[in-house]
Design an enzyme around this catalytic site. Structure first.
Site, PDB file in Angstrom:
ATOM      1  N   TRP A 168      43.198  40.026  41.477  1.00 44.58           N
ATOM      2  CA  TRP A 168      44.449  39.805  40.709  1.00 44.58           C
ATOM      3  C   TRP A 168      44.852  40.350  39.906  1.00 44.58           C
ATOM      4  CZ3 TRP A 168      46.118  38.138  36.217  1.00 44.58           C
ATOM      5  CH2 TRP A 168      47.071  37.639  36.221  1.00 44.58           C
ATOM      6  N   HIS A 169      43.008  40.159  38.386  1.00 47.70           N
ATOM      7  CA  HIS A 169      44.275  41.924  37.926  1.00 47.70           C
ATOM      8  C   HIS A 169      44.232  42.794  38.071  1.00 47.70           C
ATOM      9  CE1 HIS A 169      42.354  38.523  34.759  1.00 47.70           C
ATOM     10  NE2 HIS A 169      43.292  38.774  34.306  1.00 47.70           N
ATOM     11  N   GLY A 170      44.101  43.292  39.510  1.00 50.53           N
ATOM     12  CA  GLY A 170      44.383  44.959  39.866  1.00 50.53           C
ATOM     13  C   GLY A 170      44.122  45.314  40.843  1.00 50.53           C
TER      14      GLY A 170
ATOM     15  N   ARG B 184      51.218  45.781  36.306  1.00 51.58           N
ATOM     16  CA  ARG B 184      50.217  45.168  37.035  1.00 51.58           C
ATOM     17  C   ARG B 184      50.345  44.291  37.925  1.00 51.58           C
ATOM     18  NH1 ARG B 184      45.630  45.654  33.509  1.00 51.58           N
ATOM     19  NH2 ARG B 184      45.166  47.760  33.814  1.00 51.58           N
TER      20      ARG B 184
END
Length: 415
Positions: free
Chosen positions: A264-266, A414
Site C-alpha cells: 500500500w505504501h508504494g 505515491r
C-alpha cells in the site's frame, strides 16, 4: 474518483436491497474487485510490468500512468463502506450527493487519515457546528501546520544531507540520518493528520485520531497501535481474518496484513521488504506473548523497539535496494568513511535546538497540560486563551516560513 463513487454508491444500494441474499454477495464482491483493480492499474501496473520484464527477459511496454489524487485513501474508504454495508454495520447511503461528500471530503483526501463511513455517517446527514468546534479545529490546524513547516521541513534538510549521499556517510552519520528521517516522517504525517482533523472539526466532522505519540511505545505491536491508526485498524478489521485456503489462519493472516501494508505504501520492493520486516517482529512478539514481553525490563524494551523502528525507517527511505545495502554496511561499521566525520559534528551542533524540540514534541505535552488545567474554571480559561494566542503566533510564523521556503517536500505523491 467519480467512476469509483458511482460504482460503490450503486453497489451499496444493491447490497441494501438484497441484504443476506445472492445479490448482496455479488454486489459486494464486484465492488471490492473493481476498487482493487482500479488501485492496481493506476498504482502498480508499471511496477508489475517492470518486474515481469526483469524476471522473464520480456519487453512488455511499461505504462507511465499518473496517479489520481488520493486514490489510496479513497479506495480504502470505499472498500470499508462496502464491507460494512455487507456486514450490516452501516446503512447504505441513499443520496449520491452525500456519498460524494464522504468520498471527496477535502480535509483528508490527499494525505489521510482513512476516514470510515461509520465514523461520520450521522454527521454526513446532519451536523451542527459550534464555536468550540471552530476554535478547537483552528488550534489543531495551527498545530499540524507547525509540525509540518517548523519541524518536518527542517528535518528534511538533515535527512537529505545525511542519507542523500549514503556512500559518503559515516557510521554515526547513517544513524543520525535515519533518526532524523523517522522524526521527519512522524511530524510530516501526524501534522497532515492534525490539519485534516482540525479542518474536519471546523466543518462539524469528528475524525478519529491517527497518531497517539508512537515513539512512547515499548514494543513493535504497541508502535502500530499508535502509528497511522486508521491504516493499521483497516487491515486488522478487513484483512487479518480473511480465510486463506478456506480457513482463518492466525499467522497467515498476519503476514498477509503486513505484505499488504508494505504494498500500500508504494510500488517498490523496499516497501514490500519494509512490510515483511515489521510482520516478522509482530509475529515474534505474538509468539513470545504479552505476559512474557512485560517481564522484560522497560528500558530494554524501549531500546529494542527504537532500534527496530529506526532500521524500519531506513528501509522505508531507500527505494534503491543497492543504496539500502550501502546504508546497512555503513551503519554497522563496514563502510569506507569511519565512525564519525567533522560534518556530522557540525550538523548536530547547528541543529541541536531543532532536534531537541522534535524529541520533546514526541511526548504528550499538550495532553498533560490540559489534564492538569481543565479541573478548574480559571486555569482552563487561562489555558484556552494561551492556546488561542499560541495558535495565532504559529500561523503567522509558519506562513512567513512557507512564503520564504526553499524546501517543502510532499511525501504523499505515491498515495
Amino acid at each position: 474518483m467519480l467512476a469509483t463513487a458511482a460504482v460503490n454508491y450503486l453497489a451499496g444500494l444493491i447490497i441494501g436491497k438484497y441484504q443476506g441474499r445472492l445479490g448482496d454477495t455479488i454486489a459486494t464482491s464486484a465492488a471490492v474487485i473493481y476498487d482493487l483493480l482500479m488501485l492496481g492499474v493506476f498504482k502498480y501496473s508499471g511496477f508489475i510490468a517492470e518486474n515481469i520484464n526483469t524476471f522473464f527477459s520480456s519487453s512488455i511496454p511499461v505504462p507511465d500512468i499518473k496517479l489520481p489524487i488520493g486514490i489510496s485513501f479513497y479506495t480504502f474508504q470505499t472498500i470499508s463502506y462496502i464491507i460494512d454495508c455487507h456486514w450490516e454495520k452501516v446503512r447504505p447511503q441513499k443520496s449520491f450527493k452525500n456519498f460524494l461528500l464522504f468520498l471527496t471530503l477535502f480535509p483528508q483526501l490527499v494525505a489521510g487519515p482513512i476516514v470510515r463511513y461509520s465514523t461520520i455517517e450521522k454527521e454526513i446527514n446532519s451536523r451542527t457546528i459550534s464555536l468550540r468546534d471552530i476554535s478547537c479545529g483552528l488550534n489543531r490546524v495551527a498545530l499540524g501546520l507547525a509540525k509540518k513547516v517548523l519541524l518536518a521541513n527542517q528535518l528534511s534538510i538533515i535527512v537529505d544531507s545525511a542519507l542523500g549521499n549514503i556512500g559518503g556517510s559515516t557510521v554515526l552519520g547513517a544513524w543520525y540520518g535515519a533518526i532524523a528521517y523517522g522524526l521527519q516522517i512522524y511530524f510530516d504525517f501526524s501534522g497532515y493528520s492534525d490539519i485534516a482533523i482540525g479542518l474536519g472539526r471546523v466543518f462539524g466532522f469528528h475524525f478519529d485520531e491517527n497518531f497517539k505519540h508512537p515513539f512512547m511505545c515499548k514494543d513493535i505491536t504497541e508502535f502500530w497501535q499508535r502509528w497511522h491508526i486508521s491504516l493499521s485498524t483497516f487491515f486488522r478489521d478487513y484483512v487479518l481474518y480473511v480465510p486463506i485456503f478456506g480457513k482463518r489462519r492466525k499467522y497467515g493472516g498476519l503476514f498477509l496484513v503486513w505484505l499488504c501494508t508494505g504494498i500500500w505504501h508504494g510500488a517498490n520492493w523496499n516497501f514490500i521488504l519494509w512490510g515483511i520486516y515489521y510482520g516478522l517482529f509482530v509475529f515474534a512478539e505474538m509468539k513470545i506473548g504479552k505476559k512474557n514481553m512485560k517481564k522484560i525490563p522497560v528500558v530494554l524494551r524501549h531500546i529494542y523497539s527504537k532500534f527496530v523502528i529506526i532500521i524500519g525507517f531506513a528501509i522505508f527511505y531507500f527505494e534503491d535496494l543497492g543504496k539500502l545495502g550501502t546504508f546497512f554496511r555503513t551503519a554497522f561499521g563496514f563502510g569506507k568513511n569511519g565512525f564519525i566525520a567533522m560534518q556530522d559534528k557540525i550538523s548536530f551542533i547547528n541543529n541541536i535546538y531543532l532536534l531537541a524540540a522534535a524529541v520533546i514534541c514526541c511526548f504528550p505535552i499538550i495532553s498533560f497540560i490540559r489534564k492538569n488545567t481543565d479541573r478548574h474554571f480559571i486555569t482552563k480559561a487561562v489555558t484556552s486563551s494561551a492556546a488561542a494566542v499560541a495558535s495565532a503566533f504559529l500561523l503567522v510564523i509558519t506562513s512567513i516560513m512557507l512564503v520564504d521556503a526553499t524546501t517543502n517536500p510532499f511525501l504523499y505523491f505515491r498515495f
